[in-house]
Enzyme design. Structure first.
Site, PDB file in Angstrom:
ATOM      1  CE  LYS A  78     -33.183 -48.308  44.899  1.00 20.10           C
ATOM      2  NZ  LYS A  78     -33.255 -47.122  43.735  1.00 20.10           N
ATOM      3  CB  SER A 158     -31.400 -43.835  45.290  1.00 23.04           C
ATOM      4  OG  SER A 158     -32.135 -44.516  44.657  1.00 23.04           O
ATOM      5  CB  SER A 182     -30.922 -44.442  41.148  1.00 21.45           C
ATOM      6  OG  SER A 182     -31.110 -43.094  41.836  1.00 21.45           O
TER       7      SER A 182
END
Length: 491
Positions: A78, A158, A182
């Site tokens: 990420k 997210s 998330s």
């Protein structure tokens, strides 16, 4: 030979050990898959040269019998995790071409164990979002589609790039972060497994901060076993992070397949929301019956302060974000917009560098921390947080081992369908997940079924502090009962 990208981490590990294929072949298969799936926008930066170099090193170590627990396993990272000499932007224009001279603790542990970096994954800007539509690189597309429809769906946020890439077989696993859901919400939207560990279990050092008392790193993978394998490498005490807890890291994989007989699983009555879709209610009941059939005892529990969790979260998280994001001022690194004086430079840089959602949260956070409002909002939200934590402590004190809830109030929705006119509509996606962050507890989302349109739905298990092993054992029961399902390929 089986398509190498469809293997789980556990299967790939065996294949590499038995010399059925090499780490280089495994990496090349994933790099080709990434090239063929750019329409999903899961990766914001591909690192093929670095990947091949790391795969070559892994092959050499495997040949000598010195391969680590993740030797040769290709992963996506990420874009919130700092990667040394590789662009890290938090998917925000304000960090533009920032290249960190250091490596986050979590990623350094993955490389220590032999994993291979395929590239950086898309996420909501500064991890602020529930759909991966706020990234400066554009939205991520979910590899799942409604039956008979070509509508592009969100993968959740997210960590949408992480979930989409794992579901589309573009990496064997991915790092993710969870501040209010998330990891678990995108996992539920993409039929992947995501675990948010106990706060302090994984180091936050080198991860771009959103809300420091809530953020926690964790893995997204295809199976509970794979998530357990990744988690073992990611977890551990880090003296560089003062919130990191010095607790021994168990062998999480050993918990997979362990009997759950006699475990008490709580079903919280407050999670039965008005207007909850019948298919979510049905899935929840099914999940409870699967655990009961495996020998777990179901007990009804009460978490009375649940209804205050979302409003309290949306005070605490923006307040911490407003403080954390003050460092992006155009002075030391990142974007700098020209201006006549320093105040104007701050204003221009932040106005141009931050997207709408980040600006909204910084404004809310600054407001609730301001003189005259601090006691009315921030202090009160922190008191509510203490009560939410106590609700869980009371349940666990009665011998409850874990709590079963839905992961999300619905399946994935279309890109652009929610939150346009009313941001609160988007915030409601976190209704089942924020309590876990507010209380600092571990939570896992496991694929458990599909809705009437063929989209995946997940169930969430919430555990006692530092008892992720129980979540892996119970999660495996749900996974075995529900079966595994993959997105039909259209890209």
């Amino acid at each position: 030979m089986t398509d190498l990208t469809s293997l789980t981490i556990a299967e790939a590990r065996e294949g590499l050990a038995s010399k059925s294929f090499t780490a280089r072949e495994l990496t090349d298969a994933h790099l080709a898959a990434i090239e063929g799936a750019r329409v999903l926008n899961a990766y914001v930066l591909e690192t093929p040269e670095r990947a091949r170099e790391m795969a070559r090193a892994a092959d050499e170590k495997i040949a000598k019998g010195e391969g680590g627990p993740l030797a040769g396993i290709p992963l996506g990272i990420k874009d919130l995790f700092a990667t040394r000499d590789i662009r890290t932007t938090a998917c925000s224009k304000i960090l533009g071409n920032f290249i960190p001279p250091y490596e986050s603790t979590v990623t350094s542990q993955l490389w220590r164990d032999g994993a291979v970096l395929l590239g950086k994954l898309n996420n909501d800007e500064f991890a602020m979002g529930s759909s991966n539509e706020t990234s400066c690189f554009g939205p991520v597309t979910n590899p799942w589609r409604r039956e008979g429809s070509n509508t592009a769906l969100v993968p959740g946020g997210s960590s949408g790039g992480s979930a989409s890439a794992v579901a589309a077989l573009l990496c064997m696993g991915a790092t993710a972060t969870d501040t209010g859901g998330s990891i678990r919400q995108p996992a539920a939207f993409t039929a992947t497994v995501g675990i948010k560990p106990t706060y302090g279990r994984c180091s936050r050092w080198g991860i771009v901060a959103f809300a420091s008392s809530l953020d926690q790193a964790g893995p997204i993978a295809r199976t509970t076993r794979d998530a357990a394998i990744l988690m073992r490498s990611m977890a551990g005490h880090d003296p560089k992070d003062t919130t990191s807890v010095d607790v021994a890291v168990p062998d999480y994989e050993a918990a997979i397949g362990k009997s759950v007989k006699g475990m008490k699983v709580g079903i919280p009555r407050e999670y039965r929301l008005d207007g909850m879709p019948a298919e979510i209610e049905k899935l929840w009941s099914e999940g409870a019956q699967w655990l009961k059939a495996a020998g777990a005892e179901l007990v009804e529990v009460s978490l009375p302060h649940t209804k205050y969790a979302l409003p309290a979260y949306y005070i605490v998280a923006p307040a911490e974000a407003s403080s954390n994001l003050a460092r992006y001022d155009g002075v030391r690194y990142g974007l700098r917009e020209p201006a006549k004086n320093i105040i104007e430079m701050y204003e221009n840089t932040r106005a141009d560098g931050f997207g709408d959602e980040v600006r909204r949260r910084v404004l809310i956070g600054t407001y609730v921390l301001s003189a005259g409002y601090y006691d009315a909002y921030y202090l009160r939200a922190q008191k509510v947080r203490t009560l939410i934590k106590k609700d869980f402590e009371d349940c666990f004190a009665k011998g409850v081992h874990a709590i079963l809830t839905p992961a999300t109030p619905s399946a994935a929705f279309g890109i652009g369908e929610k939150g346009g006119a009313d941001p609160v509509e988007m915030y409601l996606n976190d209704i089942f997940t924020v309590t876990v962050n507010m209380a600092g507890l571990p939570g896992i989302a496991v694929p458990a079924g599909k809705d009437t349109q063929g989209l995946p739905l997940g169930l969430q298990l919430i555990g006692r502090p530092f008892d992720e092993e129980t979540l892996f054992s119970l999660g495996e029961v749900i996974e075995q009962a529900a079966g595994r399902f993959a997105a039909p390929r259209w890209w």
